[in-house]
Design a protein around this motif. Structure first.
Motif, PDB file in Angstrom:
ATOM      1  N   ILE A 236       0.853  -1.181   0.000  1.00 34.84           N
ATOM      2  CA  ILE A 236       0.000   0.000   0.000  1.00 34.84           C
ATOM      3  C   ILE A 236       0.891   1.233   0.000  1.00 34.84           C
ATOM      4  O   ILE A 236       1.728   1.406   0.881  1.00 34.84           O
ATOM      5  N   LEU A 237       0.714   2.088  -1.003  1.00 33.07           N
ATOM      6  CA  LEU A 237       1.392   3.378  -1.047  1.00 33.07           C
ATOM      7  C   LEU A 237       0.412   4.431  -0.554  1.00 33.07           C
ATOM      8  O   LEU A 237      -0.725   4.498  -1.026  1.00 33.07           O
ATOM      9  N   SER A 238       0.842   5.266   0.402  1.00 33.99           N
ATOM     10  CA  SER A 238      -0.079   6.235   1.021  1.00 33.99           C
ATOM     11  C   SER A 238       0.459   7.657   0.875  1.00 33.99           C
ATOM     12  O   SER A 238       1.173   8.151   1.751  1.00 33.99           O
ATOM     13  N   PRO A 239       0.113   8.337  -0.220  1.00 35.99           N
ATOM     14  CA  PRO A 239       0.479   9.746  -0.376  1.00 35.99           C
ATOM     15  C   PRO A 239      -0.698  10.659  -0.035  1.00 35.99           C
ATOM     16  O   PRO A 239      -1.854  10.217   0.010  1.00 35.99           O
ATOM     17  N   ASN A 240      -0.411  11.949   0.199  1.00 39.97           N
ATOM     18  CA  ASN A 240      -1.489  12.923   0.123  1.00 39.97           C
ATOM     19  C   ASN A 240      -1.577  13.383  -1.335  1.00 39.97           C
ATOM     20  O   ASN A 240      -0.793  12.942  -2.181  1.00 39.97           O
ATOM     21  N   GLU A 241      -2.520  14.264  -1.647  1.00 43.41           N
ATOM     22  CA  GLU A 241      -2.720  14.609  -3.061  1.00 43.41           C
ATOM     23  C   GLU A 241      -1.520  15.342  -3.653  1.00 43.41           C
ATOM     24  O   GLU A 241      -1.189  15.172  -4.836  1.00 43.41           O
ATOM     25  N   THR A 242      -0.812  16.137  -2.837  1.00 44.59           N
ATOM     26  CA  THR A 242       0.374  16.831  -3.330  1.00 44.59           C
ATOM     27  C   THR A 242       1.488  15.844  -3.643  1.00 44.59           C
ATOM     28  O   THR A 242       2.152  15.936  -4.685  1.00 44.59           O
ATOM     29  N   GLU A 243       1.697  14.885  -2.741  1.00 38.27           N
ATOM     30  CA  GLU A 243       2.729  13.865  -2.957  1.00 38.27           C
ATOM     31  C   GLU A 243       2.371  12.984  -4.148  1.00 38.27           C
ATOM     32  O   GLU A 243       3.259  12.575  -4.911  1.00 38.27           O
ATOM     33  N   LEU A 244       1.089  12.681  -4.313  1.00 35.43           N
ATOM     34  CA  LEU A 244       0.654  11.877  -5.452  1.00 35.43           C
ATOM     35  C   LEU A 244       0.972  12.592  -6.763  1.00 35.43           C
ATOM     36  O   LEU A 244       1.444  11.971  -7.726  1.00 35.43           O
ATOM     37  N   ALA A 245       0.727  13.901  -6.801  1.00 31.58           N
ATOM     38  CA  ALA A 245       1.038  14.674  -8.003  1.00 31.58           C
ATOM     39  C   ALA A 245       2.534  14.667  -8.283  1.00 31.58           C
ATOM     40  O   ALA A 245       2.973  14.521  -9.435  1.00 31.58           O
ATOM     41  N   ARG A 246       3.340  14.810  -7.226  1.00 27.37           N
ATOM     42  CA  ARG A 246       4.789  14.843  -7.398  1.00 27.37           C
ATOM     43  C   ARG A 246       5.330  13.495  -7.880  1.00 27.37           C
ATOM     44  O   ARG A 246       6.207  13.432  -8.739  1.00 27.37           O
ATOM     45  N   LEU A 247       4.795  12.404  -7.338  1.00 28.37           N
ATOM     46  CA  LEU A 247       5.289  11.076  -7.688  1.00 28.37           C
ATOM     47  C   LEU A 247       4.918  10.677  -9.104  1.00 28.37           C
ATOM     48  O   LEU A 247       5.669   9.960  -9.778  1.00 28.37           O
ATOM     49  N   THR A 248       3.769  11.135  -9.578  1.00 26.85           N
ATOM     50  CA  THR A 248       3.290  10.709 -10.891  1.00 26.85           C
ATOM     51  C   THR A 248       3.486  11.748 -11.983  1.00 26.85           C
ATOM     52  O   THR A 248       3.375  11.424 -13.171  1.00 26.85           O
ATOM     53  N   GLY A 249       3.745  13.012 -11.592  1.00 29.06           N
ATOM     54  CA  GLY A 249       3.826  14.082 -12.573  1.00 29.06           C
ATOM     55  C   GLY A 249       2.487  14.422 -13.184  1.00 29.06           C
ATOM     56  O   GLY A 249       2.424  14.992 -14.289  1.00 29.06           O
ATOM     57  N   HIS A 266      -0.513   2.239 -10.044  1.00 32.34           N
ATOM     58  CA  HIS A 266      -0.697   0.819 -10.343  1.00 32.34           C
ATOM     59  C   HIS A 266       0.265   0.382 -11.439  1.00 32.34           C
ATOM     60  O   HIS A 266       0.874  -0.694 -11.368  1.00 32.34           O
ATOM     61  N   GLU A 267       0.399   1.210 -12.460  1.00 28.92           N
ATOM     62  CA  GLU A 267       1.309   0.887 -13.558  1.00 28.92           C
ATOM     63  C   GLU A 267       2.760   0.847 -13.100  1.00 28.92           C
ATOM     64  O   GLU A 267       3.594   0.136 -13.682  1.00 28.92           O
ATOM     65  N   MET A 268       3.064   1.606 -12.032  1.00 28.23           N
ATOM     66  CA  MET A 268       4.413   1.618 -11.461  1.00 28.23           C
ATOM     67  C   MET A 268       4.663   0.404 -10.571  1.00 28.23           C
ATOM     68  O   MET A 268       5.778   0.200 -10.093  1.00 28.23           O
ATOM     69  N   GLY A 269       3.610  -0.390 -10.312  1.00 23.99           N
ATOM     70  CA  GLY A 269       3.791  -1.630  -9.566  1.00 23.99           C
ATOM     71  C   GLY A 269       3.104  -1.698  -8.219  1.00 23.99           C
ATOM     72  O   GLY A 269       3.190  -2.721  -7.535  1.00 23.99           O
ATOM     73  N   VAL A 270       2.407  -0.630  -7.814  1.00 25.35           N
ATOM     74  CA  VAL A 270       1.746  -0.617  -6.503  1.00 25.35           C
ATOM     75  C   VAL A 270       0.282  -1.004  -6.681  1.00 25.35           C
ATOM     76  O   VAL A 270      -0.450  -0.357  -7.437  1.00 25.35           O
ATOM     77  N   LYS A 271      -0.162  -2.050  -5.995  1.00 28.26           N
ATOM     78  CA  LYS A 271      -1.511  -2.572  -6.180  1.00 28.26           C
ATOM     79  C   LYS A 271      -2.576  -1.763  -5.440  1.00 28.26           C
ATOM     80  O   LYS A 271      -3.739  -1.740  -5.832  1.00 28.26           O
ATOM     81  N   GLN A 272      -2.197  -1.107  -4.330  1.00 27.19           N
ATOM     82  CA  GLN A 272      -3.158  -0.338  -3.554  1.00 27.19           C
ATOM     83  C   GLN A 272      -2.579   1.053  -3.267  1.00 27.19           C
ATOM     84  O   GLN A 272      -1.428   1.165  -2.861  1.00 27.19           O
ATOM     85  N   VAL A 273      -3.402   2.074  -3.465  1.00 25.67           N
ATOM     86  CA  VAL A 273      -2.985   3.452  -3.231  1.00 25.67           C
ATOM     87  C   VAL A 273      -3.994   4.090  -2.284  1.00 25.67           C
ATOM     88  O   VAL A 273      -5.173   4.219  -2.621  1.00 25.67           O
ATOM     89  N   LEU A 274      -3.517   4.477  -1.124  1.00 20.54           N
ATOM     90  CA  LEU A 274      -4.343   5.093  -0.090  1.00 20.54           C
ATOM     91  C   LEU A 274      -4.040   6.589  -0.082  1.00 20.54           C
ATOM     92  O   LEU A 274      -2.980   7.009   0.362  1.00 20.54           O
TER      93      LEU A 274
END
Length: 363
Positions: A236-249, A266-274
């Motif tokens: 499980i990867l757990s970002p906030n919305e700002t971190e999610l934007a930074r990680l995915t561009g 998911h495409e990067m390999g993480v099955k669950q995103v919180l």
């Protein structure tokens, strides 16, 4: 929940910073297998002491900071000097926050981290111990100061934070001691964040995967991209919305954009995103399933948002390892975060289990 008997045999290890002796008896292990998010895992449910209903521990590997709080009406402008209304130093750090939260929620919790041999280290250690966290694997690094942070707390409860890594980033051995990896292998769930070196997180995540232990990675901390060797072992990867934007561009201003960014994870390999969305609540994206959304539970008064995300992540993990449904986990975590923001400080604001249950089930 009553205290539990730990399962680790007596070991003595020497490493470059300090020598620690562990005295803990071994108890029987019960194993169950089950299927999760379209991938087979044998998650071992370790039964501590003679009571098989007692869950295996939460193990947190991460940072410990002394948070230097400065209360101000607003942030200073460039070149401007402002007088603070007050200031004090409290325990914090994403790892220590999550460990304290888990322990205060009456779940057996171990913390693996590093502090310096200084006053800040004593402050953090005392707060962790006072919160009920087990510190067998806390290392004191004499030559490096304890990590600390300057928290500029505004009157509306919002904050801006500057972090000095100290012992959180310096002095970790290139290969983690065996007792750390043994502890990870016997956990019910492992929590990681990004305020310690990536190579430490990578070793822990791989050890957890090898033992069938689920890993939750809080994306908060370093700004850089997540190495594949970590993502490949995170459940499980757990970002906030700002971190999610930074990680995915990718943009994350609307729920549809957030969903697309989660798909990229998911495409990067993480099955669950919180994803933690602050006042907009939270959402869990499981690959191949419909997203689960949880509205925020509104706090009566927002005093300090520091540590709210850590509270949410840790509470979610506690509920998950105790066998709750994903929907129940989200609701439990939302209630814990709601209580957190009503108290000043990071670790001091972590709620206890009774308070969370009282909020969820008012009489």
């Amino acid at each position: 929940m009553d205290s539990v008997t730990t399962t680790f045999s007596k070991h003595q290890f020497s490493h470059s910073h300090t020598t620690t002796t562990f005295h803990t008896p071994v108890t029987p292990i019960q194993s169950l297998s089950f299927r999760t998010h379209n991938r087979n895992h044998n998650f071992r449910l370790l039964c501590f002491s003679s009571n098989p209903s007692q869950p295996p521990p939460v193990v947190v590997i991460g940072s410990a900071n002394a948070d230097i709080y400065v209360e101000i009406d607003r942030l200073p402008r460039e070149g401007e000097t402002l007088a603070a209304k007050s200031g004090e130093t409290l325990a914090g750090g994403k790892g220590a926050n999550q460990a304290t939260c888990s322990a205060k929620l009456s779940h057996p919790t171990y913390f693996v981290g590093q502090v310096g041999d200084d006053a800040y280290g004593s402050l953090v250690t005392g707060a962790l111990r006072g919160g009920g966290v087990r510190l067998d694997n806390l290392t004191v690094v004499p030559s490096v100061p304890t990590g600390h942070a300057v928290v500029m707390l505004q009157s509306n409860g919002q904050n801006s934070i500057i972090i000095i890594g100290g012992a959180n980033l310096s002095g970790w051995p290139s290969a983690l001691p065996r007792q750390h990896l043994d502890l990870v292998a016997q956990a019910g769930i492992v929590l990681l964040q990004r305020e310690i070196p990536d190579y430490v997180n990578a070793q822990v995540a791989q050890a957890a995967r090898n033992a069938g232990v689920p890993v939750v990675l809080d994306a908060g901390g370093m700004d850089g991209p997540l190495p594949p060797q970590i993502l490949n072992f995170v459940d499980i990867l757990s970002p906030n919305e700002t971190e999610l934007a930074r990680l995915t561009g990718m943009p994350t201003e609307s729920f549809e954009q957030i969903a697309q960014a989660a798909l990229k994870c998911h495409e990067m390999g993480v099955k669950q995103v919180l994803v933690k969305l602050g006042q907009k609540g939270s959402a869990l994206f499981v690959e191949g399933e419909k997203p689960i959304q949880q509205p925020a539970i509104v706090a009566k008064t927002v005093v300090d948002t520091t540590g709210a995300g850590d509270t949410f992540t840790a509470a979610f993990a506690v509920a998950l390892v105790e066998g709750k449904s994903k929907t129940e986990c989200l609701r439990f975590a939302a209630a814990a975060a709601c209580l957190c923001v009503q108290v000043k400080g990071a670790s001091p604001s972590m709620p206890d289990r009774k308070s969370v249950l009282d909020l969820l089930n008012p009489q």
